[in-house]
Design a protein around this motif. Structure first.
Motif, short mmCIF file in Angstrom:
data_model
loop_
_atom_site.label_atom_id
_atom_site.label_comp_id
_atom_site.label_asym_id
_atom_site.label_seq_id
_atom_site.Cartn_x
_atom_site.Cartn_y
_atom_site.Cartn_z
N LEU A 208 0.83 -1.21 0.00
CA LEU A 208 0.00 0.00 0.00
C LEU A 208 0.86 1.25 0.00
N ALA B 174 -8.98 -4.12 3.19
CA ALA B 174 -8.39 -4.40 1.88
C ALA B 174 -7.59 -5.70 1.93
N ARG C 168 -9.07 -0.94 -1.02
CA ARG C 168 -7.76 -0.42 -1.42
C ARG C 168 -7.93 0.97 -2.04
#
Length: 324
Positions: A33, A142, A152
């Motif tokens: 991420l 996510a 996400r």
């Protein structure tokens, strides 16, 4: 011997799929991420603060997977969602903030009572905003994978909000699903609809009521709101209505005169208003439950939250503010 081996393998599987395994996998996922966010232009300082100390949040996953199965009927739900005490608070706050609400209502062409009603239903007028770390909750959901693409995307949107400086990472709190502030906007909704109502350079839907009011009004306006009309009304159906005509699909709209010709009346049995407006017939529970004719403004509320129960709670509270 074989039975013992199987037992050992099961035990090992339980251990490696438990909290330690989830934590190790989550840490790796968080790094992915961060890298995606860097590629999108999020500063390392923001990322360090946003992800500082976050952990896999089992409660968020449990809440996402275990939604209540039993649904109340509208006869049960509406009195709970719009109790007299909430109506009294709504009226008092409507009066207290009338000048600001009137200004926002005129600018966005949204009746102020609906802004207050949304405020009340979403967060009990700012008192119930949620206390989850939004980045932690979104990253967890996510990683969980059930709706990875959605969460996400929400994580990246939340990081963009932080990058823009609307709130400090340490203060970005919300629901288990990442809905934020007094208007309970998801991060993508914030980016599309949040407004700096008091012109201080920040869109603060957590603490600044001017921003909360303007953001809610802007959302409704962008969703097609028309302050010439209201949301709809509860109605009485004939015994044998064609149930194929029920629903909020665009092709099921009829004029009030057409609905009346089909036997639909006001709840007290009187004729429907002689107004040239398209309406949809809904009966969210079953053929014995409450029935409503709803207008395009109701469709705007459904764009905010695709739930008849939500839209009807807001609508009933708005009516109680106006009519008592």
């Amino acid at each position: 011997m074989r039975k013992g081996l199987i037992s050992a393998l099961v035990a090992a599987s339980v251990f490696t799929s438990g909290p330690l395994f989830a934590k190790e996998g989550f840490d790796q996922y968080v790094e992915s991420l961060k890298e995606e966010a860097r590629q999108a232009g999020i500063d390392d300082d923001i990322l360090a603060r946003a992800f500082a100390g976050i952990e896999y949040h089992e409660r968020a996953v449990s809440a996402d997977r275990n939604q209540p199965e039993r649904r109340l009927t509208l006869d049960e739900y509406i009195p709970r969602a719009v109790p007299d005490w909430k109506v009294d608070q709504a009226k008092a706050l409507y009066k207290k903030h009338y000048a600001a609400l009137k200004k926002v209502g005129e600018e966005y062409q949204v009746q102020p009572r609906f802004i207050v009603a949304l405020w009340g239903v979403e967060s009990n007028f700012g008192k119930l905003q949620g206390n989850y770390n939004v980045i932690e909750a979104l990253a967890t959901l996510a990683y969980d994978g059930r709706r990875e693409t959605f969460f996400r995307q929400q994580t990246m949107a939340a990081l963009t909000i932080l990058q823009e400086g609307h709130i400090a990472p340490e203060n970005m709190k919300g629901s288990w699903a990442g809905a934020m502030g007094q208007s309970q906007f998801m991060p993508t909704s914030f980016l599309h609809y949040a407004v700096d109502g008091n012109q201080d350079g920040k869109k603060d839907i957590w603490q600044t009521e001017a921003d909360v009011f303007a953001s809610a009004a802007n959302y409704l306006k962008q969703a097609g709101w028309d302050d010439t009309y209201t949301w709809g009304r509860q109605v009485k159906l004939p015994k044998h209505i064609d149930r194929n005509k029920l629903g909020v699909e665009s092709n099921k709209a009829l004029s009030l005169n057409q609905w009346q010709a089909l036997g639909v009346t006001r709840l007290n049995g009187q004729a429907l208003p002689n107004v040239d407006i398209q309406a949809w017939l809904i009966q969210p529970d079953d053929e014995l439950g409450r029935a409503y004719l709803v207008y395009n403004n109701y469709q705007s509320l459904l764009k905010w939250n695709r739930s008849h129960y939500f839209a009807l709670a807001v609508s009933h509270l708005a009516d109680r503010i106006k009519f008592g």
